[in-house]
Motif scaffolding. Sequence first.
Motif, PDB file in Angstrom:
ATOM      1  N   LYS A  23      -3.287   4.302   8.357  1.00 17.75           N
ATOM      2  CA  LYS A  23      -2.141   5.163   8.048  1.00 17.75           C
ATOM      3  C   LYS A  23      -1.131   5.127   9.184  1.00 17.75           C
ATOM      4  CE  LYS A  23      -1.031   9.668   6.111  1.00 17.75           C
ATOM      5  NZ  LYS A  23      -1.550  10.971   5.643  1.00 17.75           N
ATOM      6  N   VAL A  24      -1.641   5.121  10.413  1.00 20.14           N
ATOM      7  CA  VAL A  24      -0.757   5.033  11.582  1.00 20.14           C
ATOM      8  C   VAL A  24       0.023   3.721  11.545  1.00 20.14           C
ATOM      9  CG1 VAL A  24      -0.727   4.890  14.106  1.00 20.14           C
ATOM     10  CG2 VAL A  24      -2.286   6.479  12.975  1.00 20.14           C
ATOM     11  N   MET A  25      -0.650   2.650  11.122  1.00 17.03           N
ATOM     12  CA  MET A  25      -0.019   1.333  11.102  1.00 17.03           C
ATOM     13  C   MET A  25       1.134   1.294  10.100  1.00 17.03           C
ATOM     14  SD  MET A  25      -2.092  -2.213  11.237  1.00 17.03           S
ATOM     15  CE  MET A  25      -1.929  -2.933   9.648  1.00 17.03           C
ATOM     16  N   GLN A  26       0.945   1.898   8.925  1.00 22.21           N
ATOM     17  CA  GLN A  26       2.014   1.913   7.916  1.00 22.21           C
ATOM     18  C   GLN A  26       3.227   2.692   8.423  1.00 22.21           C
ATOM     19  OE1 GLN A  26       0.442  -0.673   6.148  1.00 22.21           O
ATOM     20  NE2 GLN A  26       1.856   0.172   4.682  1.00 22.21           N
ATOM     21  N   THR A  27       2.992   3.778   9.137  1.00 28.29           N
ATOM     22  CA  THR A  27       4.101   4.556   9.717  1.00 28.29           C
ATOM     23  C   THR A  27       4.868   3.726  10.738  1.00 28.29           C
ATOM     24  OG1 THR A  27       2.780   6.567   9.434  1.00 28.29           O
ATOM     25  CG2 THR A  27       4.671   6.713  10.882  1.00 28.29           C
TER      26      THR A  27
ATOM     27  N   ILE B  37      -9.833  -0.960   1.140  1.00 31.00           N
ATOM     28  CA  ILE B  37      -9.564   0.281   0.402  1.00 31.00           C
ATOM     29  C   ILE B  37      -8.929   1.362   1.278  1.00 31.00           C
ATOM     30  CG2 ILE B  37     -10.712   2.257  -0.691  1.00 31.00           C
ATOM     31  CD1 ILE B  37     -12.421   0.267  -2.239  1.00 31.00           C
ATOM     32  N   PRO B  38      -9.400   1.579   2.534  1.00 30.85           N
ATOM     33  CA  PRO B  38      -8.733   2.608   3.355  1.00 30.85           C
ATOM     34  C   PRO B  38      -7.244   2.334   3.558  1.00 30.85           C
ATOM     35  CG  PRO B  38     -10.823   1.991   4.333  1.00 30.85           C
ATOM     36  CD  PRO B  38     -10.582   1.037   3.222  1.00 30.85           C
ATOM     37  N   ARG B  39      -6.898   1.064   3.808  1.00 33.53           N
ATOM     38  CA  ARG B  39      -5.493   0.733   4.002  1.00 33.53           C
ATOM     39  C   ARG B  39      -4.717   0.952   2.702  1.00 33.53           C
ATOM     40  NH1 ARG B  39      -2.956  -4.678   6.891  1.00 33.53           N
ATOM     41  NH2 ARG B  39      -0.840  -3.871   6.994  1.00 33.53           N
ATOM     42  N   ALA B  40      -5.324   0.529   1.591  1.00 31.55           N
ATOM     43  CA  ALA B  40      -4.668   0.730   0.301  1.00 31.55           C
ATOM     44  C   ALA B  40      -4.563   2.212  -0.030  1.00 31.55           C
ATOM     45  CB  ALA B  40      -5.431  -0.006  -0.797  1.00 31.55           C
ATOM     46  N   SER B  41      -5.568   2.991   0.369  1.00 18.17           N
ATOM     47  CA  SER B  41      -5.525   4.441   0.119  1.00 18.17           C
ATOM     48  C   SER B  41      -4.386   5.093   0.885  1.00 18.17           C
ATOM     49  CB  SER B  41      -6.855   5.082   0.515  1.00 18.17           C
ATOM     50  OG  SER B  41      -7.898   4.583  -0.270  1.00 18.17           O
TER      51      SER B  41
END
Length: 575
Positions: A182-186, A296-300
């Motif tokens: 989630k941090v990476m997507q931000t 899945i965590p990254r996709a979530s």
Amino acid sequence: MMKLLRMLRPYWVLVFFVLLFVFLQSLSDLYLPTLLADIVDKGVVQGDNPYIWKVGGLMLLIALGGGICSIGASYLSAKSAGGFGRDLRSRVFSHVEKYSLHEFDQIGTASLITRTTNDITQVQQVLMMMMRVMVMAPMMCFGGIIMALYKDATLSLVIIAIVPILAIIIFAIVSRGVPLFKVMQTKIDKLNLVLRENLTGIRVIRSFNRTTHEQGRFNAANHDLTETSIKVNRIMASLMPIMMLVINFASLAIVWFGGLRIDSGNMEVGDLMAFIQYAWQIMFALIFASMMFVMIPRASASAARINEVLNTVPDINDPAAPKTASAARGELAFNNVSFHYPGAEMAALSNISFTAGRGEVTAIIGGTGSGKSTLINLIPRFYDVTGGSITIGGVDVRELTQETLRSMVGLVPQKAVLFTGSIADNIRFGKEDATEEEIRHAAVIAQAQEFVSEMKEGFDSPIAQGGTNVSGGQKQRLSIARALVRKPDIYLFDDSFSALDFKTDAKLREALRSETTNATVLIVAQRVSTVMDADRIIVLDDGQISAIGTHKDLLQTSSVYREIVTSQLSEEEIA
């Protein structure tokens, strides 16, 4: 994630066949080691060549069938996941199109671009993998365990002992990596923001020699993202070698104890060979499952960001029982209007009341930050008033659908925006079915005909992205032509003549007079020369109406207006 998966309903037939093909492929993979054991034990050991050819041929057929099922599953999973991604992008885009400017400010343009592209791609890739792995991994794992137990229950204890160890390893590694996704997507959002600002503002950056500074900003954002990516990938990359190490030790244990059981006569060589293959199938099923735990965590995290976009309810909505456009004919009126920007302490506009009749030109003038553009933005409901009302022909604009209201408005924004395409395409943006004659007429009124005719391809001349191949004044004139071709009931010119020279400005306003005799015209301007011939001039000061009147009247009655006039005109010109 599950909420988004509901969008797979149109592809349920494809998904069904994907699951069926994967099921059949798994059955074939589970059956092949048993056939191999039979070939070794009954064919090779006993020297029965016909049996070897017979069972070998059956193995080839089953392997061929499994291969066909694998290809079919891959094709159909890619097709259904691709369709899901396409539909989700369309849904996100159409939902974002309904946003008011408040929602754009709240989420951010760079983040919306990332969510519509990168985040949806993440979900799409996981979905494609998941359709295959969610059937294959459990089937290969449990099926392999059952077949291994069938071959030798005692030797299966090695597998039963190793599976919990692998599960603990997967859980330990994935639990550390999940929060970082989630941090990476931000941080991807941040990088996109810096890159977008750099590309759109390249002229300003170069003119002020700030290239090095911007390079530093980009490098900082890039380095920040890289550090997080390396950290999360280092954690996830450790999963495979650790699992392979455990699996290889398990294989050594199986060969060791299996050899002992063969030596004692409790097991045959073919069964041991089959047992080793089943062990590897079980281990690889767990590896595939661990890959899903990685993805899945990254996709979530991506799915949560997409859902945030879809769950954001626009502040501005259409009424349940809207009025028709024919009901809203007449003068435009502001009735004690007030407006606060979300989160702002001070009101941008307070107690604004005036009327603008059809066939009249109402000009709005005032200092920087006085609320001129804000006032214009309230008419087409880019924002909704926080107090009072805006009416057209006595009908509150909130009682009209946004489409109906905006079809009545021809807006020329403060910053002229052109789109990739030809000049004709940009003018036709205001009216899709505009004829060539209408386009030409609008260009003549907007004083654009002269420079368009000098271009090699005339109205078919291409416009670059953002209109970078035309000047600021030419962009403004094309934006004005785009509004004129629509022939709306209300014209809104938001400081739309600022890039024009005084001569072109005067000619344009003179041409507009005859063109807008049946429409309401509002002009926001900084130049006194642009507004002095208006039927009504509204002087804004600090979000409030300081005075209303004609140029001549305001010179006598409004100190704010006279201060603006004297800052632009000489005493001789004023007289």
